[in-house]
Scaffold this motif. Sequence first.
Motif, mmCIF file in Angstrom:
data_model
loop_
_atom_site.group_PDB
_atom_site.id
_atom_site.type_symbol
_atom_site.label_atom_id
_atom_site.label_comp_id
_atom_site.label_asym_id
_atom_site.label_seq_id
_atom_site.Cartn_x
_atom_site.Cartn_y
_atom_site.Cartn_z
ATOM 1 N N ASP A 18 0.866 -1.175 0.000
ATOM 2 C CA ASP A 18 0.000 0.000 0.000
ATOM 3 C C ASP A 18 0.906 1.229 0.000
ATOM 4 O O ASP A 18 1.271 1.750 1.057
ATOM 5 C CB ASP A 18 -0.862 -0.047 1.276
ATOM 6 C CG ASP A 18 -2.123 0.796 1.173
ATOM 7 O OD1 ASP A 18 -2.569 1.069 0.042
ATOM 8 O OD2 ASP A 18 -2.675 1.160 2.233
ATOM 9 N N THR A 38 -1.173 -1.048 -4.250
ATOM 10 C CA THR A 38 -2.366 -0.192 -4.194
ATOM 11 C C THR A 38 -1.904 1.220 -3.869
ATOM 12 O O THR A 38 -1.013 1.423 -3.040
ATOM 13 C CB THR A 38 -3.379 -0.657 -3.131
ATOM 14 O OG1 THR A 38 -2.716 -0.821 -1.879
ATOM 15 C CG2 THR A 38 -4.039 -1.979 -3.521
ATOM 16 N N ASN A 40 -3.500 5.430 -3.348
ATOM 17 C CA ASN A 40 -4.704 6.260 -3.187
ATOM 18 C C ASN A 40 -4.251 7.711 -3.245
ATOM 19 O O ASN A 40 -3.041 7.994 -3.195
ATOM 20 C CB ASN A 40 -5.466 5.888 -1.894
ATOM 21 C CG ASN A 40 -4.679 6.182 -0.630
ATOM 22 O OD1 ASN A 40 -3.957 7.168 -0.545
ATOM 23 N ND2 ASN A 40 -4.809 5.313 0.361
ATOM 24 N N LYS A 95 -9.365 1.996 -9.307
ATOM 25 C CA LYS A 95 -9.934 2.026 -7.961
ATOM 26 C C LYS A 95 -11.085 3.037 -7.960
ATOM 27 O O LYS A 95 -10.918 4.202 -8.345
ATOM 28 C CB LYS A 95 -8.834 2.456 -6.992
ATOM 29 C CG LYS A 95 -8.929 1.855 -5.622
ATOM 30 C CD LYS A 95 -7.639 2.143 -4.867
ATOM 31 C CE LYS A 95 -7.745 1.703 -3.436
ATOM 32 N NZ LYS A 95 -6.575 2.127 -2.656
ATOM 33 N N PHE A 141 -11.822 -1.404 4.623
ATOM 34 C CA PHE A 141 -10.812 -0.619 5.355
ATOM 35 C C PHE A 141 -10.865 -0.993 6.834
ATOM 36 O O PHE A 141 -11.631 -0.415 7.606
ATOM 37 C CB PHE A 141 -11.104 0.877 5.191
ATOM 38 C CG PHE A 141 -10.526 1.507 3.953
ATOM 39 C CD1 PHE A 141 -10.417 0.808 2.764
ATOM 40 C CD2 PHE A 141 -10.101 2.829 3.978
ATOM 41 C CE1 PHE A 141 -9.888 1.400 1.622
ATOM 42 C CE2 PHE A 141 -9.570 3.441 2.854
ATOM 43 C CZ PHE A 141 -9.462 2.725 1.672
ATOM 44 N N ARG A 144 -9.485 1.781 9.689
ATOM 45 C CA ARG A 144 -10.343 2.960 9.912
ATOM 46 C C ARG A 144 -11.610 2.590 10.678
ATOM 47 O O ARG A 144 -12.172 3.427 11.377
ATOM 48 C CB ARG A 144 -10.690 3.619 8.577
ATOM 49 C CG ARG A 144 -9.472 4.265 7.950
ATOM 50 C CD ARG A 144 -9.805 5.172 6.804
ATOM 51 N NE ARG A 144 -8.596 5.469 6.049
ATOM 52 C CZ ARG A 144 -8.528 6.289 5.032
ATOM 53 N NH1 ARG A 144 -9.616 6.904 4.605
ATOM 54 N NH2 ARG A 144 -7.393 6.491 4.404
ATOM 55 N N ALA A 175 -7.688 -3.857 3.393
ATOM 56 C CA ALA A 175 -6.969 -2.581 3.288
ATOM 57 C C ALA A 175 -7.037 -1.824 4.608
ATOM 58 O O ALA A 175 -7.757 -2.219 5.527
ATOM 59 C CB ALA A 175 -7.577 -1.739 2.163
ATOM 60 N N SER A 176 -6.264 -0.729 4.655
ATOM 61 C CA SER A 176 -6.137 0.048 5.899
ATOM 62 C C SER A 176 -5.565 -0.845 6.999
ATOM 63 O O SER A 176 -5.989 -0.808 8.157
ATOM 64 C CB SER A 176 -7.508 0.643 6.288
ATOM 65 O OG SER A 176 -7.409 1.505 7.386
ATOM 66 N N ARG A 178 -2.952 -1.840 9.639
ATOM 67 C CA ARG A 178 -2.114 -0.976 10.486
ATOM 68 C C ARG A 178 -1.017 -1.727 11.227
ATOM 69 O O ARG A 178 -0.090 -1.141 11.739
ATOM 70 C CB ARG A 178 -2.994 -0.267 11.517
ATOM 71 C CG ARG A 178 -4.093 0.598 10.929
ATOM 72 C CD ARG A 178 -3.556 1.943 10.467
ATOM 73 N NE ARG A 178 -4.574 2.682 9.726
ATOM 74 C CZ ARG A 178 -5.595 3.307 10.295
ATOM 75 N NH1 ARG A 178 -5.731 3.294 11.608
ATOM 76 N NH2 ARG A 178 -6.481 3.955 9.549
ATOM 77 N N THR A 195 -3.365 -5.589 1.573
ATOM 78 C CA THR A 195 -2.472 -4.543 1.087
ATOM 79 C C THR A 195 -1.844 -3.892 2.307
ATOM 80 O O THR A 195 -2.542 -3.444 3.218
ATOM 81 C CB THR A 195 -3.154 -3.550 0.131
ATOM 82 O OG1 THR A 195 -2.113 -2.717 -0.401
ATOM 83 C CG2 THR A 195 -4.249 -2.704 0.763
HETATM 84 O O1 G3P Z 1 -5.151 2.165 0.287
HETATM 85 C C1 G3P Z 1 -6.206 2.366 1.155
HETATM 86 C C2 G3P Z 1 -5.947 2.075 2.610
HETATM 87 O O2 G3P Z 1 -5.095 1.003 2.791
HETATM 88 C C3 G3P Z 1 -5.681 3.275 3.473
HETATM 89 O O3 G3P Z 1 -5.164 2.974 4.751
HETATM 90 O O4 G3P Z 1 -4.092 3.617 6.871
HETATM 91 O O5 G3P Z 1 -5.012 5.413 5.368
HETATM 92 O O6 G3P Z 1 -6.543 3.908 6.622
HETATM 93 P P1 G3P Z 1 -5.209 4.038 5.957
#
Ligand code: G3P
Length: 227
Positions: A18, A38, A40, A95, A141, A144, A175-176, A178, A195
């Motif tokens: 990511d 990935t 963003n 995406k 996600f 989050r 995703a997201s 941590r 990711t």
């Molecule tokens: O790519 C999307 C995602 O993985 C974002 O992660 O840590 O900003 O919530 P985060």
Amino acid sequence: MDRATHSLERDEMKFFIDSADVGEIRKALALGLCDGVTTNPSLVAKTGRRFDEVLAEIVALRPGPVSAEVTALDFDGMIREAHHYAAFGDQVVVKVPLIVEGLKAVKALSAEQIKTNVTLCFSPVQALLAAKAGATYVSPFVGRLDDVSEDGMAMVEQILEIYRNYAFETEVLVASVRHPIHVLQAARMGADVATIPFKVIEQLAQHPLTDRGLQQFLADWEKVPKS
Ligand code: G3P
């Protein structure tokens, strides 16, 4: 992907990185721990570079599927951006945000055989809609959701259950992420992809007992007669 993906006969888990940082992507590739990328808008902003330039460089590394996110909020705009990014190569996955216009765009893009990753998914029913639209990937996600005192991985479990019930072909891309526990849980649940930020990829390899054990072995090796 064949329809067995969500049954017992499964492909191996994929690790995407990511990141929009070409240096990090190169490092993950060198480790053999990068099956895709990935990005963003926030990750791209961190690079301080033009996205077209960054995307071309990432695609040239041939890291597997590379997600590039549209920023238009309307169907026509999304399709325009999707075509622009798809022209960078077969590896590009468009995406698209999980909003009504986004689902319409995913359906149209899937009819054109353009791969999609439906992002900003925060509930199992949203993921059901992404699968029905024909998405290649859905991105729940997890971090989050944890941030707002909900259970991100419980959402993933329900998405996997729903997809397996109907043998949907959409892949679940956690995703997201941590921390390593997210990766552990994703693997135990049989998610198709996680990711992972580069920092977490490095954390996965670390254990204090490995370091301590290695130090001890090297110290003991010094005591072994060499001739
Ligand atoms: O790519 C999307 C995602 O993985 C974002 O992660 O840590 O900003 O919530 P985060």
